[in-house]
Enzyme design. Sequence first.
Site, PDB file in Angstrom:
ATOM      1  N   ASP A   1     -32.381 -35.889  28.836  1.00  6.70           N
ATOM      2  CA  ASP A   1     -33.419 -35.502  28.026  1.00  6.70           C
ATOM      3  C   ASP A   1     -34.689 -36.751  27.942  1.00  6.70           C
ATOM      4  O   ASP A   1     -35.058 -37.235  27.207  1.00  6.70           O
ATOM      5  CB  ASP A   1     -32.873 -35.996  26.507  1.00  6.70           C
TER       6      ASP A   1
ATOM      7  N   ASP B   1     -30.988 -31.228  31.031  1.00  6.75           N
ATOM      8  CA  ASP B   1     -32.167 -30.921  30.012  1.00  6.75           C
ATOM      9  C   ASP B   1     -33.165 -31.951  30.032  1.00  6.75           C
ATOM     10  O   ASP B   1     -33.904 -32.245  29.017  1.00  6.75           O
ATOM     11  CB  ASP B   1     -31.669 -30.728  28.800  1.00  6.75           C
TER      12      ASP B   1
END
Length: 296
Positions: free
Chosen positions: A136, A157
């Site tokens: 992230d 991600d």
Amino acid sequence: MLITVSVRGDADYTRLQDAVDSLAKEGGGPVTIRIKPGVYEEKITIPETAPPILLLGEDRDRTIVTWSDNAHTLGEDGQPLGTFRSGTLNVLAESFTAENVTIRNASGAGTGQAVAAFVDAGRAVFRRVALLGDQDTLYTGKGLQYYNDCYIEGDVDYIFGAATAVFDRCTLHNKRSRGYITAASTLEGTPYGYVFLDCEITSGEGVRDVYLGRPWRPYARVAFIRTIMDGSVAPEGWHNWGQPDRERTSRYEEHASSGPGGDTEKRVDWSRELTSEEAAAYRIIEIFGGWHPEGY
């Protein structure tokens, strides 16, 4: 207006957050905060009330803002921060630009979600900025965001969120096998999500089976156009996050991908290859609805 910051003390401020806090609480004209080379160990918030700010470093390799919060770090209330409060740089203002700096979340691999930059602005521009992290790394919350000649690294991600964002001639670096570059949460009815133009995907030694994206929300939209992809990219390209129904609503596209990972023959059948005419329509001014970030 110009404000200078230096950890060595030869400027208006020694701490970047102090410089930000010195600005008018409401409105005000554009401000340049010039950051001299050094390592700034701070968690930075650009508040909603801040005027348009240009955060200007001299050299991104030597001008580093770093902090190490992650989703499990306890906040002042004694509760875990969670992903959305873990950012090293948190941009909440309507207008923001950063150039020639590195933003790092130094929490480390295996510590969970740890955001380097949380960008929740109306319009934001990043030029020649390095965003360093693991899971992230970049949270694109909302608005229109433009990344030019940036270096972004991570593993899971590491570019995620709902904003319409253009990545123009950027380098995306995969740090671990079986990861995911994007996790878009594009809102239903939004014409564009993430658009990668003339970018390059690189990786660490031995990294394999990295997906271009998976849909954090049902209407994820991601397009890779003229991207050079190394061998770390998984042949199937895209993942449905274990939710087959999102294959019908997500829109994952490529055009003229090249390099060892750019072969689209084995891509999932619910992604699509853009024609030359379709790809030509992905112009920055169209993606941003008439706004062009040049000179912003």
